[in-house]
Design a protein around this motif. Structure first.
Motif, PDB file in Angstrom:
ATOM      1  N   PHE A 161      25.837  71.630 128.666  1.00 39.05           N
ATOM      2  CA  PHE A 161      26.436  72.788 128.555  1.00 39.05           C
ATOM      3  C   PHE A 161      27.950  72.529 129.068  1.00 39.05           C
ATOM      4  O   PHE A 161      29.017  73.227 128.371  1.00 39.05           O
ATOM      5  N   ARG A 162      28.120  71.792 130.052  1.00 43.77           N
ATOM      6  CA  ARG A 162      29.605  71.433 130.489  1.00 43.77           C
ATOM      7  C   ARG A 162      30.290  70.721 129.367  1.00 43.77           C
ATOM      8  O   ARG A 162      31.655  71.134 129.123  1.00 43.77           O
ATOM      9  N   TYR A 163      29.638  69.912 128.591  1.00 48.46           N
ATOM     10  CA  TYR A 163      30.338  69.157 127.877  1.00 48.46           C
ATOM     11  C   TYR A 163      30.723  70.071 126.679  1.00 48.46           C
ATOM     12  O   TYR A 163      32.178  69.985 126.071  1.00 48.46           O
ATOM     13  N   LEU A 164      30.006  70.960 126.064  1.00 44.83           N
ATOM     14  CA  LEU A 164      30.228  71.996 125.008  1.00 44.83           C
ATOM     15  C   LEU A 164      31.291  72.826 125.388  1.00 44.83           C
ATOM     16  O   LEU A 164      31.937  73.217 124.637  1.00 44.83           O
ATOM     17  N   ARG A 165      31.149  73.436 126.665  1.00 42.83           N
ATOM     18  CA  ARG A 165      32.018  74.275 127.196  1.00 42.83           C
ATOM     19  C   ARG A 165      33.650  73.740 127.004  1.00 42.83           C
ATOM     20  O   ARG A 165      34.577  74.274 126.866  1.00 42.83           O
ATOM     21  N   GLU A 166      33.697  72.296 127.466  1.00 39.17           N
ATOM     22  CA  GLU A 166      34.826  71.784 127.737  1.00 39.17           C
ATOM     23  C   GLU A 166      35.677  71.394 126.206  1.00 39.17           C
ATOM     24  O   GLU A 166      36.723  71.489 125.974  1.00 39.17           O
ATOM     25  N   TYR A 167      34.892  70.929 125.281  1.00 39.84           N
ATOM     26  CA  TYR A 167      35.386  70.373 124.125  1.00 39.84           C
ATOM     27  C   TYR A 167      35.142  71.716 122.865  1.00 39.84           C
ATOM     28  O   TYR A 167      35.468  71.221 121.871  1.00 39.84           O
ATOM     29  N   GLY A 168      34.245  72.509 123.226  1.00 38.29           N
ATOM     30  CA  GLY A 168      34.236  73.553 122.125  1.00 38.29           C
ATOM     31  C   GLY A 168      33.190  73.120 121.151  1.00 38.29           C
ATOM     32  O   GLY A 168      32.705  72.115 120.897  1.00 38.29           O
ATOM     33  N   MET A 169      33.048  74.344 120.254  1.00 40.07           N
ATOM     34  CA  MET A 169      32.189  74.296 119.391  1.00 40.07           C
ATOM     35  C   MET A 169      32.722  74.486 117.837  1.00 40.07           C
ATOM     36  O   MET A 169      32.219  75.547 117.355  1.00 40.07           O
ATOM     37  N   ARG A 170      33.763  73.956 117.518  1.00 37.80           N
ATOM     38  CA  ARG A 170      34.428  74.275 116.312  1.00 37.80           C
ATOM     39  C   ARG A 170      33.646  74.491 115.094  1.00 37.80           C
ATOM     40  O   ARG A 170      32.866  73.638 114.726  1.00 37.80           O
ATOM     41  N   PRO A 171      33.839  75.591 114.370  1.00 40.94           N
ATOM     42  CA  PRO A 171      32.831  75.746 113.034  1.00 40.94           C
ATOM     43  C   PRO A 171      33.584  74.804 111.955  1.00 40.94           C
ATOM     44  O   PRO A 171      34.654  75.245 111.273  1.00 40.94           O
ATOM     45  N   PHE A 172      33.089  73.665 111.632  1.00 40.72           N
ATOM     46  CA  PHE A 172      33.590  72.618 110.684  1.00 40.72           C
ATOM     47  C   PHE A 172      33.548  73.357 109.080  1.00 40.72           C
ATOM     48  O   PHE A 172      33.953  73.128 108.404  1.00 40.72           O
ATOM     49  N   THR A 173      32.257  73.887 109.076  1.00 39.35           N
ATOM     50  CA  THR A 173      31.691  74.501 107.955  1.00 39.35           C
ATOM     51  C   THR A 173      30.987  75.877 108.298  1.00 39.35           C
ATOM     52  O   THR A 173      30.626  76.134 109.517  1.00 39.35           O
ATOM     53  N   SER A 174      30.570  76.698 107.353  1.00 37.75           N
ATOM     54  CA  SER A 174      29.518  77.586 107.568  1.00 37.75           C
ATOM     55  C   SER A 174      28.288  77.439 108.111  1.00 37.75           C
ATOM     56  O   SER A 174      27.840  78.443 109.134  1.00 37.75           O
ATOM     57  N   ALA A 175      27.800  76.159 108.117  1.00 41.35           N
ATOM     58  CA  ALA A 175      26.539  75.817 108.811  1.00 41.35           C
ATOM     59  C   ALA A 175      26.492  75.279 110.205  1.00 41.35           C
ATOM     60  O   ALA A 175      25.554  75.128 110.906  1.00 41.35           O
ATOM     61  N   THR A 176      27.746  74.803 110.580  1.00 41.07           N
ATOM     62  CA  THR A 176      28.104  74.387 111.764  1.00 41.07           C
ATOM     63  C   THR A 176      27.233  75.180 112.927  1.00 41.07           C
ATOM     64  O   THR A 176      27.619  76.580 112.946  1.00 41.07           O
ATOM     65  N   LEU A 177      26.819  74.701 113.865  1.00 42.88           N
ATOM     66  CA  LEU A 177      26.151  75.392 115.205  1.00 42.88           C
ATOM     67  C   LEU A 177      27.195  75.581 116.122  1.00 42.88           C
ATOM     68  O   LEU A 177      27.995  75.051 116.496  1.00 42.88           O
ATOM     69  N   THR A 178      27.475  77.186 116.234  1.00 42.54           N
ATOM     70  CA  THR A 178      28.480  77.469 117.353  1.00 42.54           C
ATOM     71  C   THR A 178      28.022  78.198 118.557  1.00 42.54           C
ATOM     72  O   THR A 178      28.761  78.600 119.174  1.00 42.54           O
ATOM     73  N   THR A 179      26.727  77.928 118.919  1.00 40.65           N
ATOM     74  CA  THR A 179      26.199  78.554 119.911  1.00 40.65           C
ATOM     75  C   THR A 179      25.137  77.546 120.858  1.00 40.65           C
ATOM     76  O   THR A 179      24.742  76.581 119.978  1.00 40.65           O
ATOM     77  N   THR A 180      25.369  77.686 121.864  1.00 40.27           N
ATOM     78  CA  THR A 180      24.304  76.367 122.867  1.00 40.27           C
ATOM     79  C   THR A 180      23.161  76.890 122.647  1.00 40.27           C
ATOM     80  O   THR A 180      22.339  75.846 122.565  1.00 40.27           O
ATOM     81  N   GLU A 181      22.503  77.968 122.664  1.00 40.92           N
ATOM     82  CA  GLU A 181      21.226  78.215 122.228  1.00 40.92           C
ATOM     83  C   GLU A 181      20.890  77.705 120.972  1.00 40.92           C
ATOM     84  O   GLU A 181      19.576  77.293 120.958  1.00 40.92           O
ATOM     85  N   ALA A 182      21.631  77.813 119.782  1.00 40.97           N
ATOM     86  CA  ALA A 182      21.147  77.275 118.500  1.00 40.97           C
ATOM     87  C   ALA A 182      21.303  75.723 118.714  1.00 40.97           C
ATOM     88  O   ALA A 182      20.427  75.027 118.183  1.00 40.97           O
ATOM     89  N   PHE A 183      22.013  75.170 119.244  1.00 43.79           N
ATOM     90  CA  PHE A 183      22.217  73.808 119.714  1.00 43.79           C
ATOM     91  C   PHE A 183      21.317  73.288 120.258  1.00 43.79           C
ATOM     92  O   PHE A 183      20.497  72.190 119.819  1.00 43.79           O
ATOM     93  N   GLU A 184      20.710  73.882 121.372  1.00 43.83           N
ATOM     94  CA  GLU A 184      19.612  73.359 122.210  1.00 43.83           C
ATOM     95  C   GLU A 184      18.366  73.416 121.274  1.00 43.83           C
ATOM     96  O   GLU A 184      17.458  72.505 121.184  1.00 43.83           O
ATOM     97  N   ALA A 185      18.105  74.353 120.525  1.00 43.59           N
ATOM     98  CA  ALA A 185      16.740  74.420 119.508  1.00 43.59           C
ATOM     99  C   ALA A 185      16.846  73.380 118.674  1.00 43.59           C
ATOM    100  O   ALA A 185      16.020  72.789 118.151  1.00 43.59           O
ATOM    101  N   ASP A 186      18.173  73.083 118.103  1.00 42.83           N
ATOM    102  CA  ASP A 186      18.331  71.853 117.067  1.00 42.83           C
ATOM    103  C   ASP A 186      18.036  70.558 117.667  1.00 42.83           C
ATOM    104  O   ASP A 186      17.535  69.677 117.015  1.00 42.83           O
ATOM    105  N   LEU A 187      18.695  70.386 118.930  1.00 44.55           N
ATOM    106  CA  LEU A 187      18.074  68.977 119.491  1.00 44.55           C
ATOM    107  C   LEU A 187      16.587  68.940 119.761  1.00 44.55           C
ATOM    108  O   LEU A 187      16.230  67.899 119.591  1.00 44.55           O
TER     109      LEU A 187
END
Length: 260
Positions: A161-187
């Motif tokens: 959470f701290r890492y993603l908050r510091e470096y952000g979740m830039r949307p590289f494409t329309s499929a990029t995950l941009t929320t921590t909730e979606a990212f945690e589910a993906d991991l």
């Protein structure tokens, strides 16, 4: 962007300014005049002139006939040294190259460098679309690449959470995950799969898969292996990709251990 609160009390201003000059020149492939450099770095022309002359003397910038400055060859030398240091033992590089030849897919190693996810070695394969950004030293988009996901999966949820908050979740494409909730589910899905995966999240039409090579208590000794391929091939060959990645990961781990 530099954090002003992290500025050391013994900061050497002239060194800091010289690096700012070098960065500005590096971002301008057509070259910059001293006045342009001074404006971009918010320095006086006199100060900039002295810094540029010093950098030119050391070979880090080159003055062209039209009076503009471009990056010098010494920068390339430092980059080659960085690539060699990042790659590690020669056996590791050979394992990556063999994997790229055998599969046709580009392969990558990554680890934490200064607490940030970075690519540390690459071997290009002819069946992978060219990805100009993914070179040793690339340290962006950890949330959008399988390599980054594989490394971030070794952290605690709070650390991620701290890492993603510091470096952000830039949307590289329309499929990029941009929320921590979606990212945690993906991991979590990647953990169940035994391989972290992304399909078109970093570059449309390209997929990436990654596995852990060496777990370690020391965050900066954790290494992951990834490969990139057309997304259409990943959809039909995920199990084969995982099996081959695990085989290469064992060879890379052996190469790292042999030099320990």
């Amino acid at each position: 962007m530099r954090d002003p609160l992290a500025e050391p009390s013994d900061l050497i201003r002239s060194v800091s300014r010289a690096l700012r000059v070098l960065e500005s020149v590096g971002r301008a492939p057509k070259g910059l005049t001293v006045k342009q450099i001074a404006r971009r770095c918010e320095l006086t022309v006199a100060t900039t002139y002295h810094l540029v002359r010093t950098l030119a003397y050391e070979g880090y910038v080159i003055r062209r006939e039209d009076g503009t400055y471009i990056v010098g060859l010494e920068v390339a030398d430092r980059y080659r040294e960085l690539v060699t240091a990042f790659r590690g033992p020669q056996a590791v590089g050979e394992s990556l190259r063999r994997a790229a030849v055998d599969t046709g897919y580009s392969h990558f190693l990554g680890r934490f460098v200064g607490g940030q996810v970075a690519i540390t070695a690459t071997a290009e394969g002819p069946r992978t679309p060219y990805l100009e950004d993914l070179v040793p030293g690339f340290d962006e988009g950890a949330h959008a690449t399988a390599l980054g996901k594989s490394l971030l999966a070794t952290l605690t949820a709070e650390q991620r959470f701290r890492y993603l908050r510091e470096y952000g979740m830039r949307p590289f494409t329309s499929a990029t995950l941009t929320t921590t909730e979606a990212f945690e589910a993906d991991l979590a899905a990647g953990d169940r799969r035994g391989m972290q995966l992304e399909l078109g999240q970093f570059r449309q039409g390209v997929a990436c898969a990654a596995v852990l090579v060496t777990p370690d208590k020391d965050i900066e000794r954790r290494v992951v292996l990834a490969c990139a391929l057309p997304a259409s091939e990943m959809m039909t060959s995920a199990r084969v990709v995982r099996a081959k990645l695990l085989t290469v990961a064992r060879a890379v781990a052996d190469g790292i251990a042999a030099e320990a």
